[in-house]
Scaffold this active site. Structure first.
Site, PDB file in Angstrom:
ATOM      1  N   GLY A   3     -26.359   2.317  -8.646  1.00 58.19           N
ATOM      2  CA  GLY A   3     -26.036   3.099  -9.839  1.00 58.19           C
ATOM      3  C   GLY A   3     -27.065   4.160 -10.129  1.00 58.19           C
TER       4      GLY A   3
ATOM      5  CB  SER B 283     -35.754  21.628 -26.854  1.00 62.02           C
ATOM      6  OG  SER B 283     -35.466  22.931 -26.362  1.00 62.02           O
TER       7      SER B 283
ATOM      8  CB  ILE C  74     -33.957  14.460 -21.004  1.00 59.09           C
ATOM      9  CG1 ILE C  74     -32.994  14.245 -19.836  1.00 59.09           C
ATOM     10  CG2 ILE C  74     -34.923  13.280 -21.098  1.00 59.09           C
ATOM     11  CD1 ILE C  74     -33.667  14.252 -18.475  1.00 59.09           C
TER      12      ILE C  74
ATOM     13  CB  ALA D 187     -38.106  15.808 -21.964  1.00 57.39           C
TER      14      ALA D 187
ATOM     15  CG  ASP E 105     -29.670  14.974 -10.751  1.00 52.63           C
ATOM     16  OD1 ASP E 105     -28.625  15.609 -10.999  1.00 52.63           O
ATOM     17  OD2 ASP E 105     -30.169  14.143 -11.530  1.00 52.63           O
TER      18      ASP E 105
ATOM     19  CG  HIS F  99      -2.202  16.950 -38.947  1.00 52.79           C
ATOM     20  ND1 HIS F  99      -3.348  17.611 -39.353  1.00 52.79           N
ATOM     21  CD2 HIS F  99      -1.710  16.318 -40.047  1.00 52.79           C
ATOM     22  CE1 HIS F  99      -3.526  17.407 -40.648  1.00 52.79           C
ATOM     23  NE2 HIS F  99      -2.555  16.622 -41.084  1.00 52.79           N
TER      24      HIS F  99
END
Length: 467
Positions: free
Chosen positions: A41, A183, A186, A271, A313, A446
Site C-alpha cells: 500500500g 503550505s 501536506i 512540508a 511519485d 435538489h
C-alpha cells in the site's frame, strides 16, 4: 548460480501505483511479481492519504461537536484523547494494508518483501531481511518506488521538536505552539488538523501565496478562512532558525516588505516537497535518466532504458495517488499489447482535505489567460445554496472557467464542504470534452451541494438563478 525465476512483469514498489499495476497485469494474463521493501500500500495507504484523512475526519467531528448549539443540540465538555485519535487512524491504515495483501494474493501476484537492485532491462536482484539474494527475470520492469519528504539542512527531523509527516501522524504529544513550513496539501492538512485540536498554529510559505498550485482566488479565500480559525499565515516569507534545543525551536520569520518576527515553537513540521526514491537500485548504471531526484519518462511512462517504466511519485508531478494508480493501469495495458490513452495531468483532480476542503481540475484563471485563451468565468458561493446552509457549512465557493469561443470547460476550482467529492463531476466533464451547453442542460438534483456546480456554469453565461 540458480536459474532466475521468470516473470512477464516485475513491479518494484507496492504503493497505489505499484500494486494497482501488478493487479492489472495479472488480470491481463501476465505472470507478475511485486517487490516491496516496507509496507504493502506504500506511503499513501500507511503514512499518507488514508491515515491523514482519518485524523482530519476526527478534527472535523470535534469542531462540529464544539458548535453543537448551532444545530439545536447540547454537548458539554467536548474533548479528545490524542492517543485514541492516533490509534483509530493507525487501525484504519492497518486494515487497508491487509486488504492490499488479500487483493494481490487473489490475483496470484507473487510478493517479495525485500529490496530490489535492477541489474539490467530484464534482471532484478531481490534481497530480503536475512540478506538472502534471489534473481528474478522479466521482459518488463516497472519502477513504482514513490517518494519521501524533503528535509531542510538547518531543520533535520528528530521526531521530538522537528517532525516529518510520519512523526505528525504518530505523535507522542500534542503540540502547543506549532510552526508548519510549507503550505502545499501536506502542510495545510497537518496545520488544519492540529489547529482544530487547539494548537496555536503558524504557517510559513516561501512563495507569494499559500496553496500556490491553486487558483489565486481560491488561495485567498482559504487564507481568510484559515485566519478566521486562528491560524497565523505568512506567505512570501522565510524561516531562519535562531536556536534549537531539545524542547523548542526559536525562529525568525521574515516576510517580504515587513518587519521580521521572532517566536519560539515546541513543534515544527517541515512540508517543503518530496524527493523520489531513486537510490540503491542501480538506475544510473542501466541508463535510467534522472532529473532533480525523479525519473524522466515519456507520456507512456517509458524511461530512457529499454523495457523499464516508471510510474507515480518517483516519475514526477503531479504527486497524487490516483495519478499513480491510473499510470499503473496504463502501463499494464501497454505491457499486455494494448494502446491505452495516456494519462494527462490537466484532467487529474487535486484535493486538499483541510477545513474547508479544496479541490480543482484543469487550468486556473491565471494560467488560462497566460495561455492566450479568451475566457468566461462563473462563480457561486456556498451561502447561496440551501443544502450548504442546512448542513451549517455556508463558507465556500465554486468557480468555473470556460473558453469563450468553444464553450470548453477549461478548469474548475472549489473550496468548501465536501468539494473533494464534488470535483469528480467536473473531472468527468473534462474527460468527455463537455461544453457549457451540456452542463447547463444537465439536471442537478435538489437539494444538493452539486447544484452550486450548475449555478457556477450558469453564472459564467449570465444566467445564474439563485444569487
Amino acid at each position: 548460480m540458480p536459474v532466475p525465476k521468470v516473470f512477464d512483469a516485475i513491479i518494484v514498489g507496492a504503493g497505489p501505483g505499484g500494486y494497482v499495476c501488478a493487479i492489472r497485469c495479472a488480470q491481463l494474463g501476465l505472470k507478475t511479481a511485486v517487490i516491496e521493501r516496507e509496507h504493502l500500500g506504500g506511503i499513501c495507504l500507511n503514512w499518507g492519504c488514508i491515515p491523514t484523512k482519518a485524523l482530519l475526519r476526527t478534527s472535523e467531528v470535534f469542531q462540529t461537536m464544539k458548535r453543537a448549539g448551532d444545530y439545536g443540540l447540547s454537548a458539554e465538555k467536548v474533548d479528545f484523547n490524542l492517543q485514541d485519535v492516533i490509534k483509530r487512524s493507525r487501525a484504519i491504515a492497518a486494515q487497508l494494508n491487509q486488504g492490499v495483501g488479500h487483493l494481490l494474493r487473489k490475483n496470484k501476484v507473487e510478493v517479495r518483501m525485500a529490496t530490489a537492485e535492477i541489474a539490467g532491462a530484464d534482471r532484478v536482484f531481490v534481497k530480503n531481511g536475512k540478506n538472502d539474494v534471489e534473481e528474478l527475470a522479466a521482459s518488463a520492469i516497472v519502477i513504482a518506488t514513490g517518494a519521501r519528504a524533503r528535509e531542510l539542512p538547518e531543520l533535520q527531523s528528530d521526531g521530538k521538536v522537528v517532525w516529518t509527516y510520519k512523526h505528525a501522524l504518530d505523535p507522542k504529544r500534542m503540540p502547543k505552539k506549532l510552526l508548519v513550513i510549507g503550505s502545499g496539501a501536506i502542510g495545510i492538512e497537518f496545520a488544519s488538523f492540529y489547529n482544530a485540536l487547539g494548537a496555536e498554529t503558524t504557517v510559513v510559505e516561501v512563495l507569494e501565496r499559500i496553496l500556490p498550485a491553486e487558483d489565486p482566488e481560491i488561495s485567498e479565500f482559504a487564507r481568510k478562512s484559515f485566519s478566521r480559525h486562528g491560524m497565523k499565515i505568512f506567505a512570501n516569507s522565510r524561516v531562519r532558525v535562531i536556536e534549537r534545543s531539545q524542547a523548542s525551536v526559536a525562529a525568525e520569520i521574515t516576510q517580504k516588505g515587513s518587519k521580521s518576527i521572532r517566536d519560539v515553537f515546541d513543534t515544527v513540521i517541515v512540508a517543503v516537497g518530496i524527493d523520489g526514491n531513486v537510490e540503491g537500485m542501480g538506475l544510473e548504471r542501466i541508463g535510467v535518466e534522472l532529473d532533480r531526484g525523479h525519473i524522466l519518462v515519456d507520456g507512456s511512462c517509458r524511461t530512457s532504458a529499454q523495457g523499464i517504466f516508471a510510474i507515480g511519485d518517483v516519475a514526477g508531478p503531479p504527486w497524487l495517488a490516483h495519478k499513480a494508480s491510473h499510470e499503473g493501469v496504463m502501463v499494464a495495458e501497454i505491457l499486455a499489447g494494448g494502446s491505452p490513452h495516456q494519462v494527462t495531468s490537466d484532467k487529474i483532480a487535486g484535493c486538499t482535505y483541510c477545513h474547508p476542503q479544496i479541490a480543482s481540475v484543469g487550468l486556473t484563471e491565471e494560467n488560462a489567460v497566460r495561455a492566450g485563451r479568451e475566457i468566461r468565468v462563473g462563480r457561486f458561493p456556498f451561502v447561496g445554496n440551501g443544502k450548504a446552509i442546512a448542513l451549517g457549512e455556508p463558507d465556500g465557493l465554486v468557480k468555473t472557467i470556460f473558453d469563450s469561443e468553444t464553450g470548453e470547460l477549461l478548469g474548475a476550482h472549489m473550496i468548501g464542504a465536501e468539494v473533494t467529492e464534488l470535483i469528480q463531476g467536473f473531472v468527468v466533464a473534462r474527460q468527455l470534452e463537455t461544453t457549457e451547453s451540456d452542463l447547463i442542460h444537465s439536471v442537478f438534483p435538489h437539494p444538493t451541494l452539486s447544484e452550486m456546480m450548475h449555478e457556477s456554469v450558469l453564472d459564467a453565461y449570465g444566467r445564474t438563478i439563485h444569487f
